[in-house]
Design a protein around this motif. Sequence first.
Motif, short mmCIF file in Angstrom:
data_model
loop_
_atom_site.label_atom_id
_atom_site.label_comp_id
_atom_site.label_asym_id
_atom_site.label_seq_id
_atom_site.Cartn_x
_atom_site.Cartn_y
_atom_site.Cartn_z
N ILE A 62 43.82 43.50 35.87
CA ILE A 62 44.91 43.35 36.92
C ILE A 62 45.09 41.88 37.03
O ILE A 62 46.21 41.43 37.10
N TYR A 63 43.98 40.94 36.86
CA TYR A 63 44.26 39.40 36.70
C TYR A 63 45.29 39.09 35.68
O TYR A 63 46.36 38.36 35.92
N LYS A 64 45.26 39.74 34.58
CA LYS A 64 46.18 39.51 33.54
C LYS A 64 47.69 39.74 33.84
O LYS A 64 48.50 39.11 33.23
N GLU A 65 47.79 40.69 34.69
CA GLU A 65 49.11 41.12 35.15
C GLU A 65 49.65 40.15 36.27
O GLU A 65 50.81 40.28 36.37
N ALA A 70 53.29 46.13 40.91
CA ALA A 70 53.39 47.43 40.84
C ALA A 70 52.55 48.13 39.47
O ALA A 70 51.93 49.28 39.75
N LYS A 71 52.82 47.48 38.56
CA LYS A 71 52.16 47.69 37.19
C LYS A 71 50.64 47.58 37.40
O LYS A 71 49.67 48.50 37.01
N GLY A 72 50.11 46.66 38.04
CA GLY A 72 48.72 46.14 38.45
C GLY A 72 48.37 47.45 39.58
O GLY A 72 47.10 47.81 39.32
N GLU A 73 49.14 47.90 40.36
CA GLU A 73 48.64 48.92 41.39
C GLU A 73 48.20 50.05 40.98
O GLU A 73 47.51 50.72 41.22
N VAL A 74 48.94 50.29 39.53
CA VAL A 74 48.36 51.59 38.87
C VAL A 74 46.90 51.76 39.00
O VAL A 74 45.92 52.38 39.03
N LEU A 75 46.53 50.48 38.48
CA LEU A 75 44.68 50.19 38.27
C LEU A 75 44.18 50.15 39.43
O LEU A 75 43.04 50.74 39.59
N LEU A 76 44.81 49.47 40.34
CA LEU A 76 44.27 49.44 41.85
C LEU A 76 43.83 50.78 42.35
O LEU A 76 43.17 51.08 43.17
N LYS A 77 44.86 51.74 42.25
CA LYS A 77 44.92 53.04 42.62
C LYS A 77 43.74 53.99 42.07
O LYS A 77 42.89 54.50 42.69
N LYS A 78 43.33 53.60 40.70
CA LYS A 78 42.34 54.03 40.06
C LYS A 78 40.96 53.61 40.73
O LYS A 78 39.91 54.13 40.94
N LEU A 79 41.04 52.50 41.00
CA LEU A 79 39.76 51.68 41.47
C LEU A 79 39.63 52.29 42.90
O LEU A 79 38.37 52.50 43.53
N LYS A 126 47.42 41.16 49.08
CA LYS A 126 47.54 41.26 50.54
C LYS A 126 49.01 40.46 50.68
O LYS A 126 49.58 40.74 51.72
N TYR A 127 48.94 39.29 50.14
CA TYR A 127 50.04 38.45 50.43
C TYR A 127 51.31 38.69 49.64
O TYR A 127 52.66 38.45 50.29
N ILE A 128 51.33 38.93 48.63
CA ILE A 128 52.51 39.16 47.56
C ILE A 128 52.78 40.62 47.47
O ILE A 128 54.22 40.72 47.50
N TYR A 129 52.22 41.55 47.74
CA TYR A 129 52.29 42.97 47.44
C TYR A 129 51.64 43.85 48.29
O TYR A 129 50.73 44.65 48.00
N PRO A 130 51.75 43.56 49.66
CA PRO A 130 51.03 44.08 50.83
C PRO A 130 51.00 45.57 50.70
O PRO A 130 50.05 46.20 51.30
N GLN A 131 51.87 46.20 50.20
CA GLN A 131 52.06 47.63 50.43
C GLN A 131 50.91 48.41 49.45
O GLN A 131 50.67 49.48 49.62
N ALA A 132 50.44 47.67 48.41
CA ALA A 132 49.18 48.10 47.76
C ALA A 132 47.67 48.11 48.38
O ALA A 132 47.01 48.98 48.03
#
Length: 217
Positions: free
Chosen positions: A108-111, A130-139, A168-174
């Motif tokens: 996720i950091y790499k994205e 949003a691409k990183g959010e895919v992994l966040l949802k799995k976490l 939290k700041y850039i893509y808070p919807q995640a």
Amino acid sequence: MITLGYWNARGLGQSIRFLLAYLGVEYTNKAYSTPEEWFGKDKNNLGLEFPNLPYIIDGEFKLTESQAIPIYLLKKYKRVDLLGLSNDGSNSEREVRVAQLTGVIKDIYKETLPVCFSPDFDKIKDQAFAKGEVLLKKLVSFLGDKEFLLTTLTYADFLLYEILCYYKYIYPQAITPTLTAYMNRFENLPGIKQYIANPNINLKAFLPPFATWSGPQ
């Protein structure tokens, strides 16, 4: 006393700072404010085998790389449980799980981090996050109703908390209610709560000022 060297920003050094705060370790925070301070002076003059930021200097011992430094610190201060290691050194599934989670979070950091340095940040940030959010949802699914990723705290939680701050700041919807509660638990850990409350620490400088997005304004 240990010296931790990194940019005058959170970046890859912040999870290490949080770890030191949690462990109750006093250290010297060497913060570089300009590229010239690092590239023009210290990078090739500190005797580092592989000059890079972050680094630590502990007496005669010198070490770089954000993956290696926490391992050294947790072994030095006898908290190998945060690496998932068994005290007797025997094979541990938990150790492998910590390594797995660390790898996922670093993906996720790499994205995330390269986007913050891109001149096209405003145009590409939503797609990249949003691409990183895919992994966040799995976490989030893996976390479930546990307090921390592997029920009790490990170093993987330090990494996850830090990347969640970017979201939290850039893509808070995640940031789901589950993740909000998780972040609150981390922020109230001993040592970390006091660190965050310290008025002399600027936690809004996420990246050096030469990044396109260096933190909330």
